[in-house]
Design a protein around this motif. Structure first.
Motif, PDB file in Angstrom:
ATOM      1  N   THR A   1       0.834  -1.212   0.000  1.00 12.48           N
ATOM      2  CA  THR A   1       0.000   0.000   0.000  1.00 12.48           C
ATOM      3  C   THR A   1       0.866   1.259   0.000  1.00 12.48           C
ATOM      4  OG1 THR A   1      -0.153   0.056   2.429  1.00 12.48           O
ATOM      5  CG2 THR A   1      -1.830  -1.199   1.247  1.00 12.48           C
ATOM      6  N   TRP A   2       2.043   1.174   0.638  1.00 18.74           N
ATOM      7  CA  TRP A   2       2.949   2.319   0.649  1.00 18.74           C
ATOM      8  C   TRP A   2       3.521   2.580  -0.749  1.00 18.74           C
ATOM      9  CZ3 TRP A   2       6.246   0.466   5.420  1.00 18.74           C
ATOM     10  CH2 TRP A   2       5.425   0.436   6.551  1.00 18.74           C
ATOM     11  N   ILE A   3       3.520   1.547  -1.589  1.00 18.44           N
ATOM     12  CA  ILE A   3       4.048   1.683  -2.948  1.00 18.44           C
ATOM     13  C   ILE A   3       2.937   2.051  -3.934  1.00 18.44           C
ATOM     14  CG2 ILE A   3       5.172   0.436  -4.839  1.00 18.44           C
ATOM     15  CD1 ILE A   3       6.526  -1.316  -2.707  1.00 18.44           C
ATOM     16  N   ILE A   4       1.782   1.416  -3.802  1.00 16.42           N
ATOM     17  CA  ILE A   4       0.701   1.596  -4.782  1.00 16.42           C
ATOM     18  C   ILE A   4       0.147   3.015  -4.761  1.00 16.42           C
ATOM     19  CG2 ILE A   4      -1.653   0.900  -5.382  1.00 16.42           C
ATOM     20  CD1 ILE A   4      -0.926  -1.924  -4.459  1.00 16.42           C
ATOM     21  N   LEU A   5      -0.108   3.559  -3.569  1.00 19.52           N
ATOM     22  CA  LEU A   5      -0.718   4.888  -3.482  1.00 19.52           C
ATOM     23  C   LEU A   5       0.131   5.967  -4.143  1.00 19.52           C
ATOM     24  CD1 LEU A   5      -2.947   6.754  -2.530  1.00 19.52           C
ATOM     25  CD2 LEU A   5      -1.844   6.873  -0.285  1.00 19.52           C
ATOM     26  N   PRO A   6       1.415   6.112  -3.782  1.00 17.23           N
ATOM     27  CA  PRO A   6       2.222   7.135  -4.474  1.00 17.23           C
ATOM     28  C   PRO A   6       2.421   6.831  -5.953  1.00 17.23           C
ATOM     29  CG  PRO A   6       3.586   5.834  -2.973  1.00 17.23           C
ATOM     30  CD  PRO A   6       2.169   5.478  -2.683  1.00 17.23           C
ATOM     31  N   THR A   7       2.432   5.542  -6.324  1.00 18.52           N
ATOM     32  CA  THR A   7       2.590   5.185  -7.732  1.00 18.52           C
ATOM     33  C   THR A   7       1.404   5.677  -8.554  1.00 18.52           C
ATOM     34  OG1 THR A   7       3.913   3.231  -7.189  1.00 18.52           O
ATOM     35  CG2 THR A   7       2.890   3.281  -9.361  1.00 18.52           C
ATOM     36  N   LEU A   8       0.188   5.509  -8.013  1.00 18.98           N
ATOM     37  CA  LEU A   8      -1.007   5.999  -8.713  1.00 18.98           C
ATOM     38  C   LEU A   8      -0.947   7.511  -8.903  1.00 18.98           C
ATOM     39  CD1 LEU A   8      -3.939   3.972  -7.081  1.00 18.98           C
ATOM     40  CD2 LEU A   8      -3.024   3.724  -9.392  1.00 18.98           C
ATOM     41  N   LEU A   9      -0.527   8.222  -7.867  1.00 18.42           N
ATOM     42  CA  LEU A   9      -0.459   9.674  -7.952  1.00 18.42           C
ATOM     43  C   LEU A   9       0.622  10.127  -8.923  1.00 18.42           C
ATOM     44  CD1 LEU A   9      -0.926  10.595  -4.173  1.00 18.42           C
ATOM     45  CD2 LEU A   9      -2.649  10.527  -5.983  1.00 18.42           C
ATOM     46  N   LEU A  10       1.778   9.471  -8.895  1.00 15.96           N
ATOM     47  CA  LEU A  10       2.865   9.818  -9.819  1.00 15.96           C
ATOM     48  C   LEU A  10       2.474   9.501 -11.259  1.00 15.96           C
ATOM     49  CD1 LEU A  10       5.973   8.590  -7.791  1.00 15.96           C
ATOM     50  CD2 LEU A  10       5.353  10.956  -8.313  1.00 15.96           C
ATOM     51  N   GLN A  11       1.795   8.366 -11.457  1.00 12.98           N
ATOM     52  CA  GLN A  11       1.353   8.015 -12.806  1.00 12.98           C
ATOM     53  C   GLN A  11       0.390   9.064 -13.345  1.00 12.98           C
ATOM     54  OE1 GLN A  11      -1.796   7.035 -14.054  1.00 12.98           O
ATOM     55  NE2 GLN A  11      -1.002   6.542 -16.098  1.00 12.98           N
ATOM     56  N   PHE A  12      -0.516   9.524 -12.504  1.00 13.43           N
ATOM     57  CA  PHE A  12      -1.472  10.540 -12.955  1.00 13.43           C
ATOM     58  C   PHE A  12      -0.744  11.833 -13.288  1.00 13.43           C
ATOM     59  CE2 PHE A  12      -4.371  14.061 -12.379  1.00 13.43           C
ATOM     60  CZ  PHE A  12      -5.487  13.631 -13.086  1.00 13.43           C
ATOM     61  N   PHE A  13       0.217  12.232 -12.454  1.00 21.71           N
ATOM     62  CA  PHE A  13       0.923  13.501 -12.653  1.00 21.71           C
ATOM     63  C   PHE A  13       1.754  13.490 -13.928  1.00 21.71           C
ATOM     64  CE2 PHE A  13       4.587  16.315 -11.985  1.00 21.71           C
ATOM     65  CZ  PHE A  13       3.936  17.505 -11.689  1.00 21.71           C
TER      66      PHE A  13
ATOM     67  N   PHE B   1       0.831   2.806 -21.476  1.00 24.79           N
ATOM     68  CA  PHE B   1       1.067   2.902 -20.038  1.00 24.79           C
ATOM     69  C   PHE B   1      -0.224   3.241 -19.316  1.00 24.79           C
ATOM     70  CE2 PHE B   1       3.177   4.569 -16.192  1.00 24.79           C
ATOM     71  CZ  PHE B   1       4.103   3.562 -15.996  1.00 24.79           C
ATOM     72  N   ASN B   2      -1.003   4.158 -19.881  1.00 28.95           N
ATOM     73  CA  ASN B   2      -2.288   4.517 -19.278  1.00 28.95           C
ATOM     74  C   ASN B   2      -3.288   3.361 -19.330  1.00 28.95           C
ATOM     75  OD1 ASN B   2      -1.894   7.242 -18.409  1.00 28.95           O
ATOM     76  ND2 ASN B   2      -1.934   7.913 -20.533  1.00 28.95           N
ATOM     77  N   LEU B   3      -3.241   2.588 -20.414  1.00 25.35           N
ATOM     78  CA  LEU B   3      -4.123   1.421 -20.522  1.00 25.35           C
ATOM     79  C   LEU B   3      -3.817   0.395 -19.436  1.00 25.35           C
ATOM     80  CD1 LEU B   3      -4.368   0.839 -24.389  1.00 25.35           C
ATOM     81  CD2 LEU B   3      -6.309   1.048 -22.814  1.00 25.35           C
ATOM     82  N   GLY B   4      -2.535   0.200 -19.142  1.00 20.60           N
ATOM     83  CA  GLY B   4      -2.153  -0.733 -18.094  1.00 20.60           C
ATOM     84  C   GLY B   4      -2.690  -0.312 -16.741  1.00 20.60           C
ATOM     85  N   PHE B   5      -2.581   0.966 -16.425  1.00 23.05           N
ATOM     86  CA  PHE B   5      -3.104   1.451 -15.145  1.00 23.05           C
ATOM     87  C   PHE B   5      -4.625   1.476 -15.136  1.00 23.05           C
ATOM     88  CE2 PHE B   5       1.181   2.609 -14.167  1.00 23.05           C
ATOM     89  CZ  PHE B   5       1.228   2.692 -12.783  1.00 23.05           C
ATOM     90  N   TRP B   6      -5.232   1.691 -16.307  1.00 25.12           N
ATOM     91  CA  TRP B   6      -6.695   1.623 -16.390  1.00 25.12           C
ATOM     92  C   TRP B   6      -7.186   0.220 -16.028  1.00 25.12           C
ATOM     93  CZ3 TRP B   6     -10.074  -1.345 -19.255  1.00 25.12           C
ATOM     94  CH2 TRP B   6     -11.424  -0.945 -19.247  1.00 25.12           C
ATOM     95  N   ALA B   7      -6.500  -0.811 -16.527  1.00 24.89           N
ATOM     96  CA  ALA B   7      -6.874  -2.194 -16.199  1.00 24.89           C
ATOM     97  C   ALA B   7      -6.693  -2.459 -14.706  1.00 24.89           C
ATOM     98  CB  ALA B   7      -6.034  -3.172 -17.018  1.00 24.89           C
TER      99      ALA B   7
ATOM    100  N   VAL C   1      -9.478   5.748  -6.424  1.00 19.68           N
ATOM    101  CA  VAL C   1      -9.331   4.834  -7.549  1.00 19.68           C
ATOM    102  C   VAL C   1     -10.365   5.141  -8.629  1.00 19.68           C
ATOM    103  CG1 VAL C   1      -9.374   2.411  -8.265  1.00 19.68           C
ATOM    104  CG2 VAL C   1      -8.327   3.048  -6.093  1.00 19.68           C
ATOM    105  N   PHE C   2     -11.576   5.482  -8.217  1.00 14.75           N
ATOM    106  CA  PHE C   2     -12.616   5.810  -9.202  1.00 14.75           C
ATOM    107  C   PHE C   2     -12.256   7.077  -9.969  1.00 14.75           C
ATOM    108  CE2 PHE C   2     -16.449   8.121 -10.450  1.00 14.75           C
ATOM    109  CZ  PHE C   2     -17.037   7.170 -11.283  1.00 14.75           C
ATOM    110  N   ALA C   3     -11.781   8.116  -9.274  1.00 15.75           N
ATOM    111  CA  ALA C   3     -11.387   9.353  -9.954  1.00 15.75           C
ATOM    112  C   ALA C   3     -10.251   9.092 -10.932  1.00 15.75           C
ATOM    113  CB  ALA C   3     -10.987  10.406  -8.924  1.00 15.75           C
ATOM    114  N   HIS C   4      -9.285   8.290 -10.516  1.00 14.80           N
ATOM    115  CA  HIS C   4      -8.147   7.942 -11.385  1.00 14.80           C
ATOM    116  C   HIS C   4      -8.632   7.156 -12.596  1.00 14.80           C
ATOM    117  CE1 HIS C   4      -4.263   5.969 -12.462  1.00 14.80           C
ATOM    118  NE2 HIS C   4      -3.747   7.098 -11.994  1.00 14.80           N
ATOM    119  N   TRP C   5      -9.516   6.191 -12.348  1.00 17.03           N
ATOM    120  CA  TRP C   5     -10.068   5.359 -13.426  1.00 17.03           C
ATOM    121  C   TRP C   5     -10.881   6.199 -14.404  1.00 17.03           C
ATOM    122  CZ3 TRP C   5     -15.174   4.512 -14.744  1.00 17.03           C
ATOM    123  CH2 TRP C   5     -15.429   3.469 -15.646  1.00 17.03           C
ATOM    124  N   ALA C   6     -11.706   7.123 -13.897  1.00 11.76           N
ATOM    125  CA  ALA C   6     -12.556   7.950 -14.754  1.00 11.76           C
ATOM    126  C   ALA C   6     -11.713   8.843 -15.656  1.00 11.76           C
ATOM    127  CB  ALA C   6     -13.497   8.796 -13.898  1.00 11.76           C
TER     128      ALA C   6
END
Length: 331
Positions: A17-29, A196-202, A151-156
């Motif tokens: 969880t310490w890795i996934i949360l910042p990874t999602l935010l960095l991927q979005f940025f 890369f975005n498709l991978g995170f979308w899945a 996760v929903f906001a990121h997915w949308a």
């Protein structure tokens, strides 16, 4: 004894969880926000990073809140437990925990991971590596809600980017999103960026489905006034009743098939055999009560009704139980 979820030993689910949360935010940025038009990029970025910060704060609050029974805390602090107990409500029942070596509230359970009794024990969450009980359950629930929103906001946002990227491919036109993907940091690699975005979308799709299921599960528990521990106890009891019920039906079926064989009644035998198949209960002489049980082994009929008010459907039970292995109950 572990006082909170930030004390060692850590586990791999907590570290993830310490890795996934910042990874999602960095991927979005770096990969999502630059592909959005400016009018959408600013509000979407605010929403994603707000929910990310909220999820991190609620998760942190859940972890640092010690859910231990007040009697255990009193015992560890070497206070006068008798004075403490006298201040409690007179009707409050207590029991003795041999592991904690003190009296605890009757609704408390001992967690072998944290090595302490937890007030109104719900479950031990492996993702946060802490016990969830009366003192931190609301924080835990808010963590689930805020993570679901993140996760929903990121997915949308990724869904909008992917759809906009492929608009115009049929007539050979380049969409604004595809052009921004080409211009991304001057790399001119739009397919890599969108891939890369498709991978995170899945990943978001799977994660959101699991978190939503957990959220609805806890909403159901809150509505029924149950803890996760109480749910599992009731689920196990219901499964035992179902197994006993099924054994009784199987015994009766075997008895009546044998009887039909002795009487040469092929039609009755066929109904008994086919009625035992899944989905054929409407023609089953056993469950619809059309057979004579006076000559059955014990002369009794099992109760065909099983109370599902608390538990729900069997398929949902199995799914909930599987999810709860990630936050298993130990007491």
């Amino acid at each position: 004894m572990r006082h909170n979820g930030l004390e060692k030993p850590y586990n791999w689910m907590q570290v993830s969880t310490w890795i996934i949360l910042p990874t999602l935010l960095l991927q979005f940025f770096f990969f999502a926000s630059p592909l959005l038009p400016l009018a959408a990029s600013i509000p979407c970025s605010i929403a994603v990073f707000f929910f990310g910060a909220l999820a991190a704060y609620k998760g942190y609050t859940t972890c640092i809140t010690d859910p231990a029974d007040d009697h255990v805390i009193c015992h560890l602090n070497r206070q006068n437990e008798k004075t403490f107990v006298d201040e409690e409500k007179a009707e409050e029942e207590v029991k003795y925990c041999f592991a904690c070596e003190t009296n605890v509230h009757s609704h408390s359970m001992h967690c072998k991971f944290c090595d302490k009794c937890v007030a109104r024990f719900d479950h031990h969450c492996q993702w946060l590596n802490t016990c969830i009980g009366e003192k931190n359950y609301q924080y835990f629930f808010e963590t689930v809600v805020s993570t679901c929103l993140l996760v929903f906001a990121h997915w949308a946002c990724l869904t909008g980017i992917i759809v906009a990227y492929f608009i115009g491919w049929d007539n050979g036109e380049i969409s604004g999103t595809e052009q921004r993907a080409k211009d991304w940091f001057g790399a001119n690699q739009p397919n890599v960026v969108i891939g890369f975005n498709l991978g995170f979308w899945a990943f978001d799709t799977i994660a959101e489905a699991l978190i939503l299921q957990l959220l609805f599960f806890h909403l159901s528990l809150r509505r029924k006034g149950l803890t996760t521990y109480q749910y599992i106890i009731k689920l196990n009891e219901t499964n035992r009743i179902k197994a006993k019920h099924q054994r009784q039906i199987n015994d009766r079926r075997a008895h009546h098939i044998k009887k039909a064989n002795e009487e040469g009644n092929s039609w009755e035998k066929m109904k008994l055999v086919v009625g035992g198949w899944k989905g054929c209960g409407c023609i089953d002489p056993i469950t619809n009560g059309s057979v004579d049980d006076t000559s059955s082994p014990d002369g009794s009929m099992p109760d065909a009704s099983i109370n599902r008010d608390v538990i729900g459907s069997s398929s949902l039970d199995s799914w909930n139980y599987m999810l709860l292995q990630g936050s298993a109950v130990h007491g």
